[in-house]
Design a protein around this motif. Structure first.
Motif, short mmCIF file in Angstrom:
data_model
loop_
_atom_site.label_atom_id
_atom_site.label_comp_id
_atom_site.label_asym_id
_atom_site.label_seq_id
_atom_site.Cartn_x
_atom_site.Cartn_y
_atom_site.Cartn_z
N PHE A 287 0.92 -1.28 0.10
CA PHE A 287 0.12 0.06 0.13
C PHE A 287 0.92 1.17 0.11
O PHE A 287 2.12 1.21 0.43
CB PHE A 287 -0.87 -0.09 1.24
N ASP A 288 0.35 2.34 -0.46
CA ASP A 288 1.16 3.50 -0.78
C ASP A 288 0.74 4.39 0.64
O ASP A 288 -0.19 4.83 0.75
CB ASP A 288 0.57 4.29 -1.80
N ASN A 289 1.67 4.63 1.23
CA ASN A 289 1.56 5.61 2.43
C ASN A 289 1.84 7.10 2.30
O ASN A 289 1.83 7.58 3.31
CB ASN A 289 2.59 5.02 3.61
N SER A 290 1.89 7.63 1.02
CA SER A 290 2.11 8.87 1.20
C SER A 290 0.92 9.91 1.51
O SER A 290 1.42 10.78 2.15
CB SER A 290 2.42 9.13 -0.65
N ARG A 291 -0.34 9.41 1.44
CA ARG A 291 -1.27 10.11 1.90
C ARG A 291 -1.25 10.30 3.46
O ARG A 291 -1.39 11.36 4.04
CB ARG A 291 -2.50 9.44 1.62
N ILE A 292 -0.72 9.03 3.98
CA ILE A 292 -0.68 9.14 5.57
C ILE A 292 0.64 9.91 5.96
O ILE A 292 0.35 10.84 6.93
CB ILE A 292 -0.44 7.84 6.14
N LYS A 293 1.51 10.01 5.27
CA LYS A 293 2.54 10.77 5.75
C LYS A 293 2.29 12.31 5.61
O LYS A 293 2.71 13.20 6.18
CB LYS A 293 3.95 10.46 4.65
N SER A 294 1.53 12.75 4.46
CA SER A 294 1.27 13.95 4.24
C SER A 294 0.25 14.38 5.24
O SER A 294 0.22 15.67 5.78
CB SER A 294 0.82 14.43 2.66
N LEU A 295 -0.78 13.52 5.59
CA LEU A 295 -1.48 13.93 6.86
C LEU A 295 -0.75 14.14 7.93
O LEU A 295 -1.16 15.15 8.53
CB LEU A 295 -2.53 12.69 7.01
N VAL A 296 0.03 13.53 8.42
CA VAL A 296 1.05 13.55 9.50
C VAL A 296 1.45 15.01 9.60
O VAL A 296 1.67 15.69 10.49
CB VAL A 296 2.00 12.39 9.73
N ARG A 297 2.37 15.17 8.46
CA ARG A 297 2.98 16.60 8.09
C ARG A 297 2.04 17.87 8.38
O ARG A 297 2.30 18.56 9.11
CB ARG A 297 3.60 16.55 6.93
N GLY A 298 0.83 17.63 7.78
CA GLY A 298 -0.06 18.45 7.82
C GLY A 298 -0.44 18.83 9.43
O GLY A 298 -0.49 19.90 9.63
N LYS A 299 -0.83 17.70 10.01
CA LYS A 299 -1.27 18.05 11.42
C LYS A 299 -0.18 18.52 12.24
O LYS A 299 -0.50 19.41 13.22
CB LYS A 299 -1.62 16.71 12.01
N LEU A 300 0.98 18.05 11.96
CA LEU A 300 2.09 18.50 12.98
C LEU A 300 2.45 19.93 12.73
O LEU A 300 2.73 20.94 13.46
CB LEU A 300 3.46 17.74 12.78
N MET A 301 2.28 20.41 11.34
CA MET A 301 2.38 21.81 10.96
C MET A 301 1.41 22.64 11.48
O MET A 301 1.78 23.81 12.05
CB MET A 301 2.39 21.74 9.54
N ALA B 54 -9.21 4.97 7.82
CA ALA B 54 -7.89 4.29 8.34
C ALA B 54 -7.04 5.03 8.37
O ALA B 54 -5.90 5.14 9.17
CB ALA B 54 -7.93 2.96 7.58
N GLU B 55 -6.88 5.95 7.33
CA GLU B 55 -5.67 6.80 7.24
C GLU B 55 -5.57 8.01 8.04
O GLU B 55 -4.52 8.29 8.64
CB GLU B 55 -5.47 7.40 5.58
N GLU B 56 -6.60 8.40 8.66
CA GLU B 56 -6.92 9.51 9.58
C GLU B 56 -6.27 8.73 10.81
O GLU B 56 -5.56 9.56 11.68
CB GLU B 56 -8.42 9.73 9.67
N VAL B 57 -6.79 7.74 11.21
CA VAL B 57 -6.33 6.95 12.56
C VAL B 57 -4.86 6.96 12.41
O VAL B 57 -4.20 7.16 13.48
CB VAL B 57 -7.05 5.60 12.81
N VAL B 58 -4.20 6.14 11.49
CA VAL B 58 -2.99 6.10 11.30
C VAL B 58 -2.10 7.17 11.61
O VAL B 58 -1.13 7.39 12.12
CB VAL B 58 -2.32 5.15 10.32
N SER B 59 -2.53 8.23 10.87
CA SER B 59 -1.72 9.61 10.94
C SER B 59 -1.75 10.35 12.39
O SER B 59 -0.96 10.73 12.95
CB SER B 59 -2.08 10.53 10.01
N ASP B 60 -2.79 9.99 12.99
CA ASP B 60 -3.00 10.42 14.51
C ASP B 60 -2.02 9.71 15.35
O ASP B 60 -1.49 10.09 16.17
CB ASP B 60 -4.34 10.22 15.21
N VAL B 61 -1.71 8.39 15.08
CA VAL B 61 -1.05 7.55 15.78
C VAL B 61 0.47 8.04 15.75
O VAL B 61 1.41 8.41 16.50
CB VAL B 61 -0.93 6.06 15.55
N PHE B 62 0.80 8.47 14.09
CA PHE B 62 2.16 8.89 14.13
C PHE B 62 2.41 10.42 14.85
O PHE B 62 3.33 10.72 15.32
CB PHE B 62 2.67 8.90 12.85
N VAL B 63 1.37 11.08 14.56
CA VAL B 63 1.37 12.45 15.43
C VAL B 63 1.62 12.24 16.66
O VAL B 63 2.54 13.15 17.54
CB VAL B 63 0.09 13.31 14.90
#
Lengths: 308, 195
Positions: A31-45, B42-51
């Motif tokens: 699976f392609d995790n690029s969307r998750i990574k960009s979500l994480v960056r966005g939230k931290l930013m 699912a992507e929302e959940v996992v990104s929250d975990v990493f945050v």
């Protein structure tokens, strides 16, 4: 029959092995995790921006002035004793990383420091202070828990912030006192200059000289007008009594001397006025109280009990 | 995941954190998807975990099993997401989950496992009861230790054992000689493959 079931169980075991190998050989889809990574960056930013915006807001409010404040703060005792893995813990780690020194004042003592910017800091009995050897960065930040008195050196370009658990005091001007002795309450008294108190719940109060703000559980509970001298007497080793009950006084003395001082309930409601000299030993302080309030003193091990 | 990477994350190294996300995001996404059942959530959940991991990075060295820790937070966040979207307020337990979507298994090209066999395996897994499928997925597909599964789902070790045992028997019944009969064929393939 026996033979039959033996074969069956052998066959069953063989199938187990095959099933395990099959499961081993298969993998879940890639699976392609690029969307998750960009979500994480966005939230931290976004979080970083909110923090920055708040800081910038405070700095603009600060520009130009310097204060003397007394801060009494107690929630932080737990923070400094460590243990909990939470954000305040991370803050402490950052503090250590940044080369901060910890000062812990022994029971019944006071400590006076001059910080690298010339700010004078006096810490009361059983207070903890974290301060850097040299201030660098955009602001001058110290951490305090207990009771501190500060005369902040003027430096408009580098705002002075006293952080305590649950609130920050931003110095806009010069002399103040912070008290934080119980677990959930704190107060800040401004002697001169101007300060802004920001709580963790984002309550914000700007103090004028002689203002006292009380904080309960990270929220501003009251703002009053006081005589700052009453709150800064401890600097000279004095405690001012303004009609507190004897049980409150017993608690204050317990905090100060680190000796358990108890008070019989009937006696506890008696109100006391005057000044106590805390340079004296606990024994002589208690005998001065006896001169105002007639009572019996009993010593039980480490405890001192006041009775009528 | 090497301890070195964790050290670097603790010290605020964003590239190490990127590698950390590459390493864990697949498994956590599949698991979150299993619980919440759609990609966005699912992507929302996992990104929250990493945050959360990044914000609490100073404490990472104290974590004994990173895998178990990550699965546990993912599970909790996924369950609360599910509660939030469905408007239900069940307690956080395995019983609160009515379904679990196990991600589809694939096989590497050289493994000689045919499309039909994969389909048979996937539909056999799909036919497991939800709770059983959930535990089986963690134990046999993601290969989490049983004691960690027991802790994160807050069920006894015996329950984990029971579900895995039940699942394996069920699969053998469906895939063995009485069913699709792919297990004996597989032996042949694996033998060929090994030599």
């Amino acid at each position: 029959m026996d033979n039959q079931s033996h074969i069956t169980s052998q066959e069953s075991q063989r199938q187990d092995v095959r099933l395990e190998s099959l499961l081993d050989a298969c993998r879940p889809e890639e699976f392609d995790n690029s969307r998750i990574k960009s979500l994480v960056r966005g939230k931290l930013m976004r979080e970083a921006m909110i923090r920055q915006r708040r800081r910038r807001h405070l700095i603009t409010a600060v520009a130009g002035i310097a204060a003397c404040v007394c801060i009494v703060a107690g929630v932080a005792l737990r923070l400094f004793s460590g243990g909990d893995v939470d954000l305040s813990h991370a803050t402490l780690a950052e503090v250590e990383e940044a080369g901060y020194t910890e000062l812990v004042v022994a029971p019944g003592k006071r400590a006076e420091l001059t910080l690298s910017d010339g700010t004078r800091l006096i810490a009361n009995s059983r207070t903890r202070v974290l301060y850097p050897e040299h201030f660098d960065g955009a602001e001058r930040r110290v951490y305090a828990n207990g009771e501190v008195y500060l005369e902040v050196a003027k430096d408009a370009a580098h705002p002075f912030v006293v952080e305590s658990n649950g609130f920050d005091v931003k110095v806009l001007g010069t002399v103040f006192n912070i008290t934080n002795t119980s677990d959930s309450t704190a107060s800040v008294v401004l002697v001169e200059g101007s300060v802004e108190v920001t709580t963790e719940r984002d309550d914000r109060v700007r103090l004028k000289p002689c203002d006292m703000v009380d904080l309960v559980n990270g929220e501003v509970s009251s703002l009053s007008h006081v005589d700052p001298a009453d709150y800064t007497l401890w600097i000279d080793g004095l405690m001012s009594l303004r009609g507190e009950s004897l049980s409150t006084l017993a608690q204050k003395l317990t905090d100060h001397y680190g000796v358990a001082i108890e008070c019989a309930p009937a006696l506890g409601r008696v109100k006391v006025y005057g000044k106590l000299d805390l340079h004296d030993s606990i024994e002589s302080v208690i005998s001065s109280i006896r001169e105002i309030v007639p009572m019996e003193i009993e010593r039980k091990g480490d405890r001192i009990i006041m009775r009528n | 995941m090497e301890a070195n990477v964790i050290y670097r994350i603790v010290n605020g190294d964003e590239r190490a954190f990127d590698a950390f996300m590459d390493f864990y995001s697949g498994a956590l996404y599949r698991y979150a998807y299993g619980v919440v059942g759609n990609r966005e959530d699912a992507e929302e959940v996992v990104s929250d975990v990493f945050v959360e991991i990044w914000k609490n990075r100073k404490g990472l060295l104290e974590i004994e099993s990173m895998q178990a820790y990550l699965y546990t937070i993912t599970y909790r966040k996924a369950v609360s997401m599910l509660r939030h979207t469905s408007g239900r307020a069940d307690s956080v337990s395995l019983d609160g989950l009515e379904n679990f979507t196990a991600s589809t298994l694939t096989a590497p090209d050289q493994s000689l496992i045919s499309r039909e066999e994969l389909d048979a395996l996937n539909s056999a897994i799909e036919s497991l009861p939800p709770k059983c499928r959930h535990v089986f997925y963690l134990a046999k597909i993601e290969r989490l230790p049983y004691n960690e599964i027991s802790r994160m789902l807050d069920v006894s070790l015996a329950t984990v054992n029971y579900h895995v045992g039940y699942a394996m028997n069920h699969l053998k019944k469906l895939l063995g000689p009485g069913g699709k009969n792919i297990l004996s064929l597989l032996l042949l393939y694996l033998a060929t493959y090994n030599f």
